[in-house]
Write a protein that holds these residues in place. Structure first.
Motif, PDB file in Angstrom:
ATOM      1  N   THR A 457       0.829  -1.089   0.033  1.00  0.00           N
ATOM      2  CA  THR A 457       0.099   0.057   0.184  1.00  0.00           C
ATOM      3  C   THR A 457       0.820   1.219   0.014  1.00  0.00           C
ATOM      4  O   THR A 457       2.052   1.043   0.488  1.00  0.00           O
ATOM      5  CB  THR A 457      -0.954   0.233   1.207  1.00  0.00           C
ATOM      6  N   GLU A 458       0.304   2.104  -0.383  1.00  0.00           N
ATOM      7  CA  GLU A 458       1.018   3.571  -0.451  1.00  0.00           C
ATOM      8  C   GLU A 458       1.583   3.990   1.006  1.00  0.00           C
ATOM      9  O   GLU A 458       2.647   4.353   1.233  1.00  0.00           O
ATOM     10  CB  GLU A 458       0.205   4.839  -0.962  1.00  0.00           C
ATOM     11  N   SER A 459       0.676   3.805   2.019  1.00  0.00           N
ATOM     12  CA  SER A 459       0.938   4.076   3.353  1.00  0.00           C
ATOM     13  C   SER A 459       2.233   3.187   3.652  1.00  0.00           C
ATOM     14  O   SER A 459       3.240   3.790   4.461  1.00  0.00           O
ATOM     15  CB  SER A 459      -0.106   3.975   4.325  1.00  0.00           C
ATOM     16  N   GLN A 465       9.950   5.629   4.072  1.00  0.00           N
ATOM     17  CA  GLN A 465      10.092   5.830   2.463  1.00  0.00           C
ATOM     18  C   GLN A 465      11.707   5.224   2.113  1.00  0.00           C
ATOM     19  O   GLN A 465      11.538   4.647   1.238  1.00  0.00           O
ATOM     20  CB  GLN A 465      10.050   7.412   2.419  1.00  0.00           C
ATOM     21  N   ILE A 484       0.991  -1.085  -6.672  1.00  0.00           N
ATOM     22  CA  ILE A 484       0.380  -0.327  -5.494  1.00  0.00           C
ATOM     23  C   ILE A 484      -1.000  -0.738  -5.103  1.00  0.00           C
ATOM     24  O   ILE A 484      -1.984  -0.480  -5.827  1.00  0.00           O
ATOM     25  CB  ILE A 484       0.567   1.158  -5.814  1.00  0.00           C
ATOM     26  N   PHE A 487      -4.976   1.851  -4.012  1.00  0.00           N
ATOM     27  CA  PHE A 487      -4.758   3.234  -4.624  1.00  0.00           C
ATOM     28  C   PHE A 487      -5.775   4.220  -4.576  1.00  0.00           C
ATOM     29  O   PHE A 487      -6.811   3.759  -4.749  1.00  0.00           O
ATOM     30  CB  PHE A 487      -4.180   3.052  -5.935  1.00  0.00           C
ATOM     31  N   TYR A 491      -1.656   8.230   0.554  1.00  0.00           N
ATOM     32  CA  TYR A 491      -1.190   9.675   0.491  1.00  0.00           C
ATOM     33  C   TYR A 491      -1.382  10.288  -1.112  1.00  0.00           C
ATOM     34  O   TYR A 491      -1.619  11.183  -1.162  1.00  0.00           O
ATOM     35  CB  TYR A 491       0.348   9.483   0.522  1.00  0.00           C
ATOM     36  N   SER A 492      -1.437   9.264  -2.042  1.00  0.00           N
ATOM     37  CA  SER A 492      -1.677   9.501  -3.368  1.00  0.00           C
ATOM     38  C   SER A 492      -0.784  10.694  -3.776  1.00  0.00           C
ATOM     39  O   SER A 492      -1.636  11.565  -4.702  1.00  0.00           O
ATOM     40  CB  SER A 492      -3.112   9.668  -3.786  1.00  0.00           C
ATOM     41  N   TYR A 496       5.196  11.332  -5.258  1.00  0.00           N
ATOM     42  CA  TYR A 496       5.696   9.965  -4.850  1.00  0.00           C
ATOM     43  C   TYR A 496       5.422   8.772  -5.564  1.00  0.00           C
ATOM     44  O   TYR A 496       6.073   7.922  -5.781  1.00  0.00           O
ATOM     45  CB  TYR A 496       4.990   9.627  -3.261  1.00  0.00           C
ATOM     46  N   LEU A 497       4.395   8.995  -6.283  1.00  0.00           N
ATOM     47  CA  LEU A 497       3.912   7.942  -7.296  1.00  0.00           C
ATOM     48  C   LEU A 497       4.790   7.692  -8.452  1.00  0.00           C
ATOM     49  O   LEU A 497       5.194   6.524  -8.930  1.00  0.00           O
ATOM     50  CB  LEU A 497       2.465   8.333  -8.000  1.00  0.00           C
ATOM     51  N   MET A 500       7.936   5.655  -7.595  1.00  0.00           N
ATOM     52  CA  MET A 500       7.866   4.208  -7.069  1.00  0.00           C
ATOM     53  C   MET A 500       8.211   3.303  -8.354  1.00  0.00           C
ATOM     54  O   MET A 500       7.568   3.411  -9.527  1.00  0.00           O
ATOM     55  CB  MET A 500       6.078   3.943  -6.886  1.00  0.00           C
TER      56      MET A 500
END
Ligand code: C2E
Ligand code: MG
Ligand code: MG
Length: 609
Positions: A457-459, A465, A484, A487, A491-492, A496-497, A500
Motif C-alpha cells: 500500500t502507499e502508506s 520511505q 500499489i 490506490f 497519500y496519493s 511520490y507515485l 515508485m
C-alpha cells in the motif's frame, strides 16, 4: 489459639514477603550482636509460618527451618510476649521438643511485633547449658527485637515507595486494594482515577531536552494540587514517571466528579509553574470491589487514559465495548503466534484477476484466511492490522509467500500459468534479507520472478520511505513485479507515485463500487486510470461486483479487474476448476481459444532515483 487472629497474623506475615527470602546482612548483623550480648552460641530471627519456624537470620543453627510444633518461638508468636525457658529439659511442655532433643537447654525469645500488633515470630537466643536471664538482658533482647522489626518495616516500605518522589508505588496500590476489598462491602462500586501528566512523545522530548528529573517537579506540583483540589482523603500512588492513580471516595456522583477533575486540569495554569507545555489526560476506571481484579483496574484505567490521549480529550472513561475490542485484539495477537506454528489454522485462498479486454484470467491474488479453533473465522482485515504492529508480521508474510509460491509452482506444473499476487506489509520492506530470501525461494521452485507480484500500500511505503523504496528497487531489479494496492486511499501524492518502482496500480474498491452511482465517481476513476497510464502503470480495478461497472471500466481502458462478479476468493483446487471452466466457456464462445501466456517481462516504469 484464636483461629481468626492466627489467619490474620499469617496474612500480615505473608504480605511482608519475608518468608523464604534471601539472607540479608542487615538482619545477620543483629543476630550476631544478640549471640555476642548473651555470650551464647545460637541466635536467630525466627518467623512463625503455619507449620514451621523459618529463620530469616541465624547463628549456630544448621537448619533453615524447624517444625512449628512445640517450638518455643511459636509460643512467643501465639502469646505476643517474651518467653524465657531456663532449662528445656526441666520444662514439662518443651522437654519433648525438637530443640530439647537437639541438645538445647536455654531459650529466650522476644516477640517481633508489627505496628498493627501482629507477632511475626521471635528474636531468640539459645544455649546448650541451662541458665537464667538478667533484667538488663531482657531489655537488650527487647531492643534487638525492635531493631529487627525496624529493619523489616524499613525494607517493606522501601519496596513500596517510589525512590525519587517518596510516593506510595504500584505495589502499595495493589496491597491497599486488597485491604480495601476486605474492609469494604463486596460489590461496592468505586472509581479509580488514573492521571497522566504528559503523553509519551512529550515524555521522550522533555527527557532529552531537560533531563528526566524535570518530571519530578511537575508530578510533585500536580499531586499536591490534586489533593488540595479533590480532598486530602485521596491517597495518591505513583505508577510511572508521569502517572499517578487514586481511588475516589465511595458514593460519588460520576458526572459531578468528572466535572471537578476537568476543572482541576483546566485550572493547571494556576498550579503548574512549568514552562514546558504537556498534554495531561485522565482515565476513569469504574470497578466493583471483590469482583474486579486490581490488575484489571490498572489496565482499564490505562486504556481509558490512552484513549483520552489519542482522541485529544482531557478525560476518558473506560468503556466495556472498547475494552472488549482491546481484549479481542490482544487475544488475536497471542493466538496468531500459535496459529503460525499450528499448520492447520492458516490457509490461502485465491481470487482470480481478469484481463478486461479479453476476459481471460491472468492471475490470482493470494489472500490469507485464519480459522481459530474457538473464535472461528477471523477476517484478515481484523487480524492483519494487529499483527502488523508486531514483529510477527515477518513470520506471517514469510508463511504467505512460501505457501503462495509453492501453489504457483504447482499450478504451473499442472499447466495453469497464472501470475501470483501476494500482499506484503510495511515492516517486510525493512527486512534486510527480504529480497534475497524471496529470490532463493523462487529459485528453489524454479519460478521466473516475473510470475510473482507483490502488493504494497502507499502508506506502507510512506512509513519508512527511504528503506522501503530501496527494497522495492531491489525487488524490481530481481525481476519481481510490484503493485500499489488500495490506490487512492493513502497519500496519493503524485510526486511520490512518480518515484515508485512499480508496475501496477490497483484502484481501491471504494472508488470502483461507487462508479455506477454517478458521473463524478466515474470521472474520478477515469482520471485515476488515465493518470496511471500516463505514468506507465498497468491498472487493475478491485471490487467489481456488477457487469455495469465491468463494462464502464473496460470502456475507460482499465486493464484488469478483480471482484465478486468474476469470482470470490477460492480454495486452490476450486480456482483450478474455475479457470478450466472459464477457458472452456471462452473457447466455445470465441474460438480459437488463446492459451494464457506468461507476462511479458517489462521493467518497472520507473526506478527510484
Ligand atoms: P486487499 O489486498 O485489498 O484484498 C482485497 C480484498 O477485497 C479481499 O478481502 C477480497 O476478498 C475483497 N474483495 C475482492 N473482491 C471484492 C468485491 O467484489 N467486493 C467486496 N466487497 N470485496 C471484495 P480480504 O481477503 O478480506 O482481505 C482484506 C485485506 O486484508 C486485504 O485487502 C489485505 O490488505 C489484507 N490481507 C489479506 N491477506 C493478506 C496477506 O496475506 N498479507 C497481508 N499483509 N495482508 C493481507
Ligand atoms: Mg491486495
Ligand atoms: Mg486492495
Amino acid at each position: 489459639m484464636n483461629t481468626r487472629t492466627e489467619s490474620d497474623r499469617l496474612l500480615a506475615l505473608r504480605k511482608l514477603d519475608l518468608l523464604d527470602s534471601a539472607p540479608s546482612e542487615a538482619f545477620d548483623r543483629i543476630t550476631r550482636m544478640a549471640a555476642r550480648v548473651f555470650g551464647l552460641p545460637i541466635a536467630a530471627v525466627s518467623l512463625t509460618d503455619s507449620d514451621r519456624q523459618w529463620f530469616k537470620s541465624r547463628v549456630g543453627v544448621a537448619h533453615l527451618s524447624i517444625p512449628r510444633l512445640k517450638a518455643p518461638c511459636s509460643a512467643v508468636a501465639d502469646s505476643g510476649a517474651m518467653l524465657v525457658i531456663n532449662d528445656l529439659h526441666a520444662d514439662a511442655h518443651f522437654r519433648d521438643s525438637h530443640l530439647a532433643h537437639s541438645g538445647v537447654r536455654f531459650y529466650a525469645g522476644a516477640p517481633l511485633i508489627t505496628s498493627d500488633g501482629y507477632t511475626l515470630g521471635a528474636m531468640c537466643v539459645l544455649g546448650l547449658e541451662a541458665r537464667t536471664i538478667s533484667a538488663t538482658e531482657r531489655d537488650a533482647l527487647t531492643d534487638l527485637a525492635a531493631m529487627v522489626m525496624a529493619q523489616i518495616e524499613l525494607q517493606h516500605t522501601l519496596g513500596r515507595v517510589d525512590p525519587l518522589s517518596g510516593m506510595p508505588n504500584r505495589k502499595q496500590f495493589i496491597e491497599d486494594y486488597a485491604d480495601l476489598q476486605m474492609d469494604r462491602p463486596q460489590g461496592e462500586r468505586r472509581v479509580a482515577v488514573l492521571v497522566n501528566m504528559a503523553n509519551q512523545e512529550q515524555l521522550n522530548n522533555a527527557a532529552r531536552v531537560m533531563g528526566a528529573s524535570y518530571f519530578d517537579d511537575l508530578m510533585d506540583e500536580a499531586i499536591r494540587s490534586y489533593r488540595a483540589f479533590l480532598g486530602e482523603e485521596h491517597k495518591v500512588y505513583q505508577l510511572a514517571a508521569t502517572q499517578f492513580i487514586t481511588i475516589a471516595p465511595p458514593d460519588i456522583d460520576d458526572g459531578a466528579y468528572t466535572a471537578r477533575l476537568a476543572h482541576w486540569l483546566d485550572s493547571r495554569a494556576e498550579w503548574c509553574t512549568s514552562r514546558f507545555v504537556t498534554t495531561p489526560a485522565i482515565g476513569i476506571a469504574p470497578f466493583l470491589l471483590g469482583r474486579t481484579e486490581c490488575l484489571d483496574v490498572l489496565r482499564i484505567g490505562q486504556n481509558a487514559m490512552q484513549d483520552a490521549h489519542q482522541t485529544g480529550q482531557l478525560i476518558g472513561t473506560y468503556s466495556s465495548a472498547q475494552d472488549a475490542a482491546y481484549q479481542r485484539r490482544f487475544t488475536l495477537l497471542n493466538a496468531f503466534d500459535a496459529a503460525l506454528d499450528d499448520g492447520h489454522q492458516l490457509r490461502l485462498v485465491y481470487q482470480p484477476r481478469i484481463d478486461l479486454a479479453s476476459g481471460r484470467c491472468v492471475g490470482a491474488e493470494a489472500l490469507l484466511r485464519w480459522r481459530h479453533p474457538e473464535l472461528g473465522d477471523v477476517p484478515p482485515g481484523e487480524f492483519m492490522p494487529v499483527v502488523e504492529q508486531t514483529s510477527m508480521v515477518r513470520a506471517a508474510t514469510n508463511w504467505v509467500i512460501r505457501e503462495a509460491v509453492r501453489q504457483l509452482a504447482a499450478w504451473h506444473g499442472a499447466g495453469l500459468q497464472l501470475q501470483m499476487s501476494v500482499n506484503v506489509s510495511a515492516a517486510n520492506l525493512l527486512e534486510k534479507d527480504f529480497v534475497s530470501n524471496l529470490a532463493a525461494l523462487l529459485n528453489r521452485h524454479r519460478m521466473a520472478p516475473g510470475w510473482l507480484e507483490l502488493e504494497v500500500t502507499e502508506s506502507a511505503v510512506m512509513e519508512n520511505q527511504g528503506t522501503a523504496l530501496a527494497t522495492l528497487a531491489a525487488l524490481d531489479e530481481a525481476g519481481v513485479r510490484l503493485a500499489i494496492d488500495d490506490f487512492g486511499t493513502g497519500y496519493s501524492s503524485l510526486a511520490y507515485l512518480q518515484s515508485m518502482p512499480a508496475h501496477v496500480v490497483k484502484i481501491d474498491q471504494s472508488f470502483v463500487r461507487n462508479m455506477a452511482g454517478g458521473e463524478r465517481n466515474r470521472t474520478l476513476v477515469n482520471t485515476m486510470i488515465s493518470l496511471s497510464h500516463e505514468l506507465g502503470f498497468r491498472v487493475v480495478a478491485e471490487g467489481i461486483e456488477t457487469d455495469e461497472v465491468r463494462q464502464l471500466l473496460r470502456d475507460q481502458g482499465c486493464d484488469e479487474g478483480q471482484g465478486y462478479l468474476f469470482a470470490r476468493p477460492l480454495a486452490p483446487e476450486d480456482l483450478f476448476a474455475w479457470c478450466a471452466r472459464e477457458q472452456a466457456g471462452q473457447a466455445a464462445a470465441r474460438p480459437p481459444w488463446k492459451p494464457i501466456c506468461p507476462p511479458t517481462p517489462s521493467p518497472a516504469r520507473h526506478t527510484a532515483t
